[in-house]
Design an enzyme around this catalytic site. Structure first.
Site, PDB file in Angstrom:
ATOM      1  N   ASN A   1       7.944   5.258   0.360  1.00 14.72           N
ATOM      2  CA  ASN A   1       8.381   4.969  -1.010  1.00 14.72           C
ATOM      3  C   ASN A   1       7.344   5.571  -1.964  1.00 14.72           C
ATOM      4  O   ASN A   1       6.294   4.997  -2.177  1.00 14.72           O
ATOM      5  CB  ASN A   1       8.490   3.449  -1.203  1.00 14.72           C
ATOM      6  CG  ASN A   1       8.781   3.069  -2.643  1.00 14.72           C
ATOM      7  OD1 ASN A   1       9.174   3.912  -3.453  1.00 14.72           O
ATOM      8  ND2 ASN A   1       8.587   1.795  -2.974  1.00 14.72           N
ATOM      9  N   TRP A   2       7.693   6.736  -2.514  1.00 12.14           N
ATOM     10  CA  TRP A   2       6.703   7.447  -3.342  1.00 12.14           C
ATOM     11  C   TRP A   2       6.515   6.819  -4.717  1.00 12.14           C
ATOM     12  O   TRP A   2       5.606   7.184  -5.451  1.00 12.14           O
ATOM     13  CB  TRP A   2       7.141   8.906  -3.524  1.00 12.14           C
ATOM     14  CG  TRP A   2       7.047   9.735  -2.284  1.00 12.14           C
ATOM     15  CD1 TRP A   2       6.562   9.353  -1.064  1.00 12.14           C
ATOM     16  CD2 TRP A   2       7.428  11.105  -2.146  1.00 12.14           C
ATOM     17  NE1 TRP A   2       6.631  10.399  -0.177  1.00 12.14           N
ATOM     18  CE2 TRP A   2       7.163  11.493  -0.817  1.00 12.14           C
ATOM     19  CE3 TRP A   2       7.981  12.045  -3.013  1.00 12.14           C
ATOM     20  CZ2 TRP A   2       7.426  12.774  -0.337  1.00 12.14           C
ATOM     21  CZ3 TRP A   2       8.244  13.328  -2.528  1.00 12.14           C
ATOM     22  CH2 TRP A   2       7.959  13.693  -1.212  1.00 12.14           C
ATOM     23  N   LYS A   3       7.408   5.942  -5.119  1.00 15.57           N
ATOM     24  CA  LYS A   3       7.359   5.351  -6.467  1.00 15.57           C
ATOM     25  C   LYS A   3       7.331   6.485  -7.511  1.00 15.57           C
ATOM     26  O   LYS A   3       7.946   7.510  -7.279  1.00 15.57           O
ATOM     27  CB  LYS A   3       6.166   4.406  -6.586  1.00 15.57           C
ATOM     28  CG  LYS A   3       6.126   3.421  -5.390  1.00 15.57           C
ATOM     29  CD  LYS A   3       5.193   2.275  -5.575  1.00 15.57           C
ATOM     30  CE  LYS A   3       5.244   1.380  -4.338  1.00 15.57           C
ATOM     31  NZ  LYS A   3       4.479   0.168  -4.471  1.00 15.57           N
TER      32      LYS A   3
ATOM     33  N   HIS B   1      13.546  -3.458  -5.359  1.00 14.41           N
ATOM     34  CA  HIS B   1      12.097  -3.449  -5.132  1.00 14.41           C
ATOM     35  C   HIS B   1      11.446  -4.379  -6.159  1.00 14.41           C
ATOM     36  O   HIS B   1      11.905  -4.446  -7.309  1.00 14.41           O
ATOM     37  CB  HIS B   1      11.554  -2.026  -5.271  1.00 14.41           C
ATOM     38  CG  HIS B   1      10.121  -1.916  -4.845  1.00 14.41           C
ATOM     39  ND1 HIS B   1       9.095  -2.342  -5.649  1.00 14.41           N
ATOM     40  CD2 HIS B   1       9.556  -1.483  -3.695  1.00 14.41           C
ATOM     41  CE1 HIS B   1       7.940  -2.158  -5.003  1.00 14.41           C
ATOM     42  NE2 HIS B   1       8.198  -1.642  -3.817  1.00 14.41           N
TER      43      HIS B   1
ATOM     44  N   GLU C   1       8.962  -4.138  -7.952  1.00 15.45           N
ATOM     45  CA  GLU C   1       8.568  -3.480  -9.207  1.00 15.45           C
ATOM     46  C   GLU C   1       9.781  -3.263 -10.118  1.00 15.45           C
ATOM     47  O   GLU C   1       9.669  -3.349 -11.337  1.00 15.45           O
ATOM     48  CB  GLU C   1       7.860  -2.146  -8.895  1.00 15.45           C
ATOM     49  CG  GLU C   1       6.460  -2.394  -8.335  1.00 15.45           C
ATOM     50  CD  GLU C   1       5.956  -1.315  -7.390  1.00 15.45           C
ATOM     51  OE1 GLU C   1       6.534  -0.226  -7.338  1.00 15.45           O
ATOM     52  OE2 GLU C   1       4.966  -1.595  -6.678  1.00 15.45           O
TER      53      GLU C   1
ATOM     54  N   GLU D   1       9.007  -7.426   1.958  1.00 17.88           N
ATOM     55  CA  GLU D   1       7.795  -6.979   1.273  1.00 17.88           C
ATOM     56  C   GLU D   1       7.218  -8.124   0.450  1.00 17.88           C
ATOM     57  O   GLU D   1       7.611  -8.302  -0.718  1.00 17.88           O
ATOM     58  CB  GLU D   1       8.115  -5.826   0.316  1.00 17.88           C
ATOM     59  CG  GLU D   1       8.646  -4.582   0.972  1.00 17.88           C
ATOM     60  CD  GLU D   1       8.320  -3.333   0.145  1.00 17.88           C
ATOM     61  OE1 GLU D   1       7.720  -2.420   0.697  1.00 17.88           O
ATOM     62  OE2 GLU D   1       8.638  -3.307  -1.047  1.00 17.88           O
TER      63      GLU D   1
ATOM     64  N   GLY E   1       0.518  -2.966  -2.542  1.00 21.37           N
ATOM     65  CA  GLY E   1      -0.522  -2.232  -3.264  1.00 21.37           C
ATOM     66  C   GLY E   1      -1.833  -2.983  -3.410  1.00 21.37           C
ATOM     67  O   GLY E   1      -2.676  -2.599  -4.223  1.00 21.37           O
TER      68      GLY E   1
ATOM     69  N   SER F   1       1.010  -2.663   1.879  1.00 21.09           N
ATOM     70  CA  SER F   1      -0.313  -2.228   2.340  1.00 21.09           C
ATOM     71  C   SER F   1      -0.346  -1.752   3.792  1.00 21.09           C
ATOM     72  O   SER F   1      -1.350  -1.939   4.487  1.00 21.09           O
ATOM     73  CB  SER F   1      -1.340  -3.352   2.114  1.00 21.09           C
ATOM     74  OG  SER F   1      -1.460  -3.647   0.738  1.00 21.09           O
TER      75      SER F   1
ATOM     76  N   GLY G   1       4.212   2.476   0.807  1.00 12.63           N
ATOM     77  CA  GLY G   1       4.020   2.976  -0.550  1.00 12.63           C
ATOM     78  C   GLY G   1       2.865   3.964  -0.619  1.00 12.63           C
ATOM     79  O   GLY G   1       2.974   5.116  -0.197  1.00 12.63           O
ATOM     80  N   GLY G   2       1.728   3.497  -1.098  1.00 11.71           N
ATOM     81  CA  GLY G   2       0.554   4.346  -1.336  1.00 11.71           C
ATOM     82  C   GLY G   2       0.221   5.289  -0.180  1.00 11.71           C
ATOM     83  O   GLY G   2      -0.063   6.471  -0.394  1.00 11.71           O
TER      84      GLY G   2
HETATM   85  P1  PGA Z   1       2.215  -0.246  -0.630  1.00 11.86           P
HETATM   86  O1  PGA Z   1       3.676  -0.374  -1.277  1.00 11.86           O
HETATM   87  O2  PGA Z   1       2.401   0.339   0.757  1.00 11.86           O
HETATM   88  O3  PGA Z   1       1.481   0.680  -1.540  1.00 11.86           O
HETATM   89  O4  PGA Z   1       1.632  -1.621  -0.567  1.00 11.86           O
HETATM   90  C1  PGA Z   1       4.781  -0.722  -0.512  1.00 11.86           C
HETATM   91  C2  PGA Z   1       6.011  -0.756  -1.378  1.00 11.86           C
HETATM   92  O5  PGA Z   1       5.922  -1.153  -2.546  1.00 11.86           O
HETATM   93  O6  PGA Z   1       7.115  -0.401  -0.919  1.00 11.86           O
END
Ligand code: PGA
Length: 264
Positions: A9-11, A101, A103, A173, A179, A219, A241-242
């Site tokens: 998930n590149w956001k 998600h 966010e 999640e 994050g 994470s 994500g990251g």
């Molecule tokens: P993260 O994000 O791996 O950076 O914790 C995961 C996500 O939000 O899908």
């Protein structure tokens, strides 16, 4: 047997040039490692503006890397400035779309009714929703994390047909893990994945419960992927994500996850 899947998930990261570099590099690394795509899916979820570039690369180089989008409009076309429809995404070769998600839930007015409509739009366009659920730190402190996550799944999926439900992916999640570097334990991930799978068995059928892929997100990196995957038997992969923004790190996560899934 469900096929494991690792989704990046590149956001709001990686413009179309960076996206091309990232997918090309990932594909090379996986090819050098003789990665077996027939036993494990790998997908990236670029921002809208990078999807076409990823599509062109995947088609030109006949890559087996899949891709999708991070959200979608609930309507199919018309006067909705700034929105992107499910059909537009399907026309770009998207296979998955993330729904709900945390966010998106936080920064946009995406309530349950909207998420239900998104799921329907995605399924109708022939793609698969990746529904994100998970408790915040408050619910965890109160000890109601499983009810909370399962409740979120129920709110969005309860009116689906069996066939539609079988096409869902769910990403557990926990909000406190996204994050933050605070990854869930494998027991926490397994307990949630198990509860969600049981829920599908109760509301739909054992067959549906057996086909829904359940991921963990929050994470995940190359130091914790193997352990999480080998211990959590109801879990079918990760939403990353990251750590998905660096192709070398993501390649490691993908290969470690596939290996751990094979060994359990
Ligand atoms: P993260 O994000 O791996 O950076 O914790 C995961 C996500 O939000 O899908």
């Amino acid at each position: 047997m469900r096929k494991p899947i690792i989704v990046g998930n590149w956001k709001m990261n990686l413009d179309h040039l960076e996206a091309t570099y990232c997918v090309q590099k990932l594909a090379w690394l996986l090819r050098d490692a003789h990665f077996d795509y027939s036993s494990c899916d790998v997908a990236v979820m670029p921002p809208f503006t990078s999807i076409r570039s990823v599509e062109v690369l995947v088609e030109a180089d006949r890559l087996k890397i899949q891709y999708g989008a991070q959200t979608v409009s609930v309507t199919s076309q018309g006067a909705f400035t700034g929105d992107v429809s499910a059909d537009m995404l399907a026309a770009l070769g998207c296979k998955y779309v993330i729904v709900g998600h945390s966010e998106r839930r936080k920064y946009h007015p995406e309530d349950d009714a909207t998420l239900v409509d998104q799921v329907r739009a995605i399924l109708a366009a022939g793609m698969q929703p990746i529904l994100c659920v998970g408790e915040s730190y408050d619910e965890r402190k109160q000890g109601i994390e499983l009810e909370y996550a399962v409740g979120q799944v129920n709110d969005i999926t309860r009116d689906l047909s069996e066939e539609e439900a079988a096409n869902m992916l769910v990403a557990y999640e926990p909000v406190w893990a996204i994050g933050t570097g605070m990854v869930a334990t494998s027991k926490t991930a397994q307990d949630a994945a198990h509860a969600i799978r049981q829920h599908f068995a109760t509301v739909f059928s054992a067959k549906v419960a057996d086909s829904v892929r359940i991921l963990y997100g929050g994470s995940v990196n190359s130091s914790n992927a193997s352990q999480l995957m080998s211990q959590a038997r109801d879990m079918d992969g990760f939403l990353v994500g990251g750590s998905s923004l660096d192709p070398e790190e993501f390649d490691k996560i993908v290969r470690l996850t596939q290996k751990a899934a094979k060994q359990r």
